[in-house]
Design a protein around this motif. Structure first.
Motif, PDB file in Angstrom:
ATOM      1  N   LEU A 176       1.908   7.934  -3.167  1.00 56.23           N
ATOM      2  CA  LEU A 176       0.465   8.232  -2.763  1.00 56.23           C
ATOM      3  C   LEU A 176       0.367   8.734  -1.651  1.00 56.23           C
ATOM      4  O   LEU A 176      -0.504   9.731  -1.225  1.00 56.23           O
ATOM      5  CB  LEU A 176      -0.461   7.133  -3.135  1.00 56.23           C
ATOM      6  CG  LEU A 176      -1.965   7.097  -2.956  1.00 56.23           C
ATOM      7  CD1 LEU A 176      -2.605   8.329  -3.699  1.00 56.23           C
ATOM      8  CD2 LEU A 176      -2.705   5.865  -3.309  1.00 56.23           C
ATOM      9  N   PHE A 177       0.771   7.860  -0.628  1.00 58.00           N
ATOM     10  CA  PHE A 177       0.516   8.300   0.843  1.00 58.00           C
ATOM     11  C   PHE A 177       1.918   9.118   1.375  1.00 58.00           C
ATOM     12  O   PHE A 177       2.995   8.564   1.355  1.00 58.00           O
ATOM     13  CB  PHE A 177       0.176   7.078   1.541  1.00 58.00           C
ATOM     14  CG  PHE A 177      -1.075   6.419   1.288  1.00 58.00           C
ATOM     15  CD1 PHE A 177      -2.409   7.043   1.262  1.00 58.00           C
ATOM     16  CD2 PHE A 177      -0.973   5.139   0.612  1.00 58.00           C
ATOM     17  CE1 PHE A 177      -3.444   6.418   0.888  1.00 58.00           C
ATOM     18  CE2 PHE A 177      -2.230   4.761   0.039  1.00 58.00           C
ATOM     19  CZ  PHE A 177      -3.491   5.473   0.141  1.00 58.00           C
ATOM     20  N   VAL A 178       1.635   9.983   2.031  1.00 56.18           N
ATOM     21  CA  VAL A 178       2.808  10.828   2.483  1.00 56.18           C
ATOM     22  C   VAL A 178       2.778  11.179   4.070  1.00 56.18           C
ATOM     23  O   VAL A 178       1.476  10.952   4.560  1.00 56.18           O
ATOM     24  CB  VAL A 178       2.946  12.161   1.823  1.00 56.18           C
ATOM     25  CG1 VAL A 178       3.145  11.947   0.390  1.00 56.18           C
ATOM     26  CG2 VAL A 178       1.869  13.153   2.089  1.00 56.18           C
ATOM     27  N   GLY A 179       3.621  11.395   4.704  1.00 57.73           N
ATOM     28  CA  GLY A 179       3.914  11.706   6.047  1.00 57.73           C
ATOM     29  C   GLY A 179       3.601  13.022   6.417  1.00 57.73           C
ATOM     30  O   GLY A 179       3.387  13.946   5.550  1.00 57.73           O
ATOM     31  N   ALA A 180       3.473  13.383   7.845  1.00 57.72           N
ATOM     32  CA  ALA A 180       2.924  14.719   8.186  1.00 57.72           C
ATOM     33  C   ALA A 180       4.024  15.879   7.559  1.00 57.72           C
ATOM     34  O   ALA A 180       3.446  16.998   7.316  1.00 57.72           O
ATOM     35  CB  ALA A 180       3.074  14.763   9.663  1.00 57.72           C
ATOM     36  N   LYS A 181       5.150  15.508   7.098  1.00 55.12           N
ATOM     37  CA  LYS A 181       5.862  16.805   6.554  1.00 55.12           C
ATOM     38  C   LYS A 181       5.973  16.509   5.236  1.00 55.12           C
ATOM     39  O   LYS A 181       6.908  17.112   4.354  1.00 55.12           O
ATOM     40  CB  LYS A 181       7.200  16.466   7.376  1.00 55.12           C
ATOM     41  CG  LYS A 181       7.435  16.967   8.707  1.00 55.12           C
ATOM     42  CD  LYS A 181       8.668  16.955   9.485  1.00 55.12           C
ATOM     43  CE  LYS A 181       8.639  17.315  10.733  1.00 55.12           C
ATOM     44  NZ  LYS A 181      10.141  17.291  11.441  1.00 55.12           N
ATOM     45  N   GLY A 182       5.101  15.737   4.447  1.00 55.50           N
ATOM     46  CA  GLY A 182       5.320  15.268   3.107  1.00 55.50           C
ATOM     47  C   GLY A 182       6.350  14.514   2.549  1.00 55.50           C
ATOM     48  O   GLY A 182       6.123  14.214   1.259  1.00 55.50           O
ATOM     49  N   GLY A 183       6.759  13.860   3.252  1.00 55.27           N
ATOM     50  CA  GLY A 183       7.717  12.728   2.807  1.00 55.27           C
ATOM     51  C   GLY A 183       7.098  11.405   2.626  1.00 55.27           C
ATOM     52  O   GLY A 183       5.993  11.355   3.092  1.00 55.27           O
TER      53      GLY A 183
ATOM     54  N   ALA B 134       0.754  -1.023  -0.136  1.00 56.83           N
ATOM     55  CA  ALA B 134       0.238  -0.080   0.096  1.00 56.83           C
ATOM     56  C   ALA B 134       0.824   1.277   0.013  1.00 56.83           C
ATOM     57  O   ALA B 134       0.502   2.294  -0.676  1.00 56.83           O
ATOM     58  CB  ALA B 134      -0.903   0.159   1.185  1.00 56.83           C
ATOM     59  N   LEU B 135       1.856   1.402   0.790  1.00 61.77           N
ATOM     60  CA  LEU B 135       2.702   2.457   1.067  1.00 61.77           C
ATOM     61  C   LEU B 135       3.764   2.714  -0.430  1.00 61.77           C
ATOM     62  O   LEU B 135       4.454   3.648  -0.612  1.00 61.77           O
ATOM     63  CB  LEU B 135       3.571   2.261   2.342  1.00 61.77           C
ATOM     64  CG  LEU B 135       2.657   2.362   3.421  1.00 61.77           C
ATOM     65  CD1 LEU B 135       3.426   2.564   4.754  1.00 61.77           C
ATOM     66  CD2 LEU B 135       1.785   3.282   3.503  1.00 61.77           C
TER      67      LEU B 135
END
Length: 308
Positions: free
Chosen positions: A218-225, A163-164
């Protein structure tokens, strides 16, 4: 560098290029052989050579496994380490540099037969809904993102790594869309995406504050990475507490739930195998044992003569 070290590199390159093992498996196998070499350095009184490896007896291998057990290593890890050593020895035998007889003759520890532990359908649905976490002090796009990821695990049977690894360009746009997933061993498969999951992904994309290029994740963390699997694991840990779920409720248990619930509703075992990306049907057949166990539990609980 000894001839053993050089040959170890050849073996790992072979596993990567020809066997196409996943990076995590390669890392584990390399670490296993490194631990074996460290043990042999003390066991034999010096850094091992290929000639030393060729001269090993089953007793030497049992001594290594015994040392690892004293270090607190469990049976499953011991079995994986023995599998790594056998693979290395077979590669050496095909190259004419080693013999695999001692490795093949060494018996590993017995493994208890444990079954995957799926969630109940109602619990699986609750875990994948953003509203379940509405009381948390999290940004709405974060809750929508987590729900979309968990929805793919339960709705399409994906592994969390699969998924990630999806790119922005792969995001499904409408009901009936499918995803092309690259799973273990670089095996490609196509999986359907439920309309409710398409909607969850669309909501996440609408709320996400970051620019997502087509070739980016497609899926990013809180800081966009790139999003770490640990973040999703922590989200499920939070949901366990909120919903009163057992410790067996993990992101991967949603994949087990996907297979178990499909089978319980009459899904074809071969089709489920394809959806999960299992190389062997025997791997998928474990879910028939779960379904049988659930049926027997229901029978014992409901039949007037059960247990009498």
């Amino acid at each position: 560098m000894t001839d053993f070290d050089s040959f170890r590199r050849e073996w790992l390159s072979h596993l990567s290029a020809e066997r196409r093992l996943s990076p995590k498996t390669l890392e584990a196998y390399g670490r296993d052989l490194g631990q074996f070499a460290a043990f042999l350095t003390g066991h034999l009184g010096g850094a091992p050579s290929l000639a030393d490896i060729a001269g090993l007896k089953p007793a030497d291998l049992r001594a290594f496994l015994g040392q690892r057990r004293r270090d607190g290593v469990g049976n499953r890890t011991l079995m994986r380490q023995l599998a790594a050593l056998r693979s290395f020895a077979r590669f050496g035998e095909r190259s004419g540099k080693l013999t695999a007889a001692a490795f093949a003759a060494t018996r590993g520890p017995r493994l208890g037969k444990s079954l995957p532990r799926p969630l109940e359908p109602s619990a699986a649905r609750a875990v994948t809904q953003a509203d379940t976490r509405a009381g948390e002090e999290r940004e709405p796009w974060i809750l929508a993102r987590d729900a979309a990821v968990l929805g793919l695990l339960y709705g399409s049977g994906l592994r969390i790594s699969e998924a990630l690894s999806l790119s922005r360009a792969q995001a499904p746009r409408q009901a009936g869309d499918t995803l092309t997933v690259i799973g273990k061993g670089n095996k490609t498969r196509m999986v359907p995406v439920l309309p409710v999951v398409v909607g969850a992904i669309a909501e996440y994309l609408e709320l996400c504050p970051w620019r997502l290029p087509p070739d980016g994740p497609l899926f990013v963390g809180a800081k966009g990475g790139p999003l770490s699997p640990r973040i999703i694991q922590l989200a499920v840990e939070s949901l366990r507490g909120a919903l009163g779920l057992p410790s067996s409720a993990t992101p991967h248990s949603l994949r087990h739930s996907f297979a178990t619930h499909l089978l319980g509703r009459g899904g074809d075992l071969r089709a489920i195998q394809e959806l999960l990306g299992h190389a062997s049907l025997s791997t998928t057949q474990i879910y028939t044992r779960i379904d049988s166990a659930r049926l027997m539990a229901a029978y014992d609980a409901a039949h007037p003569r059960a247990g009498r």
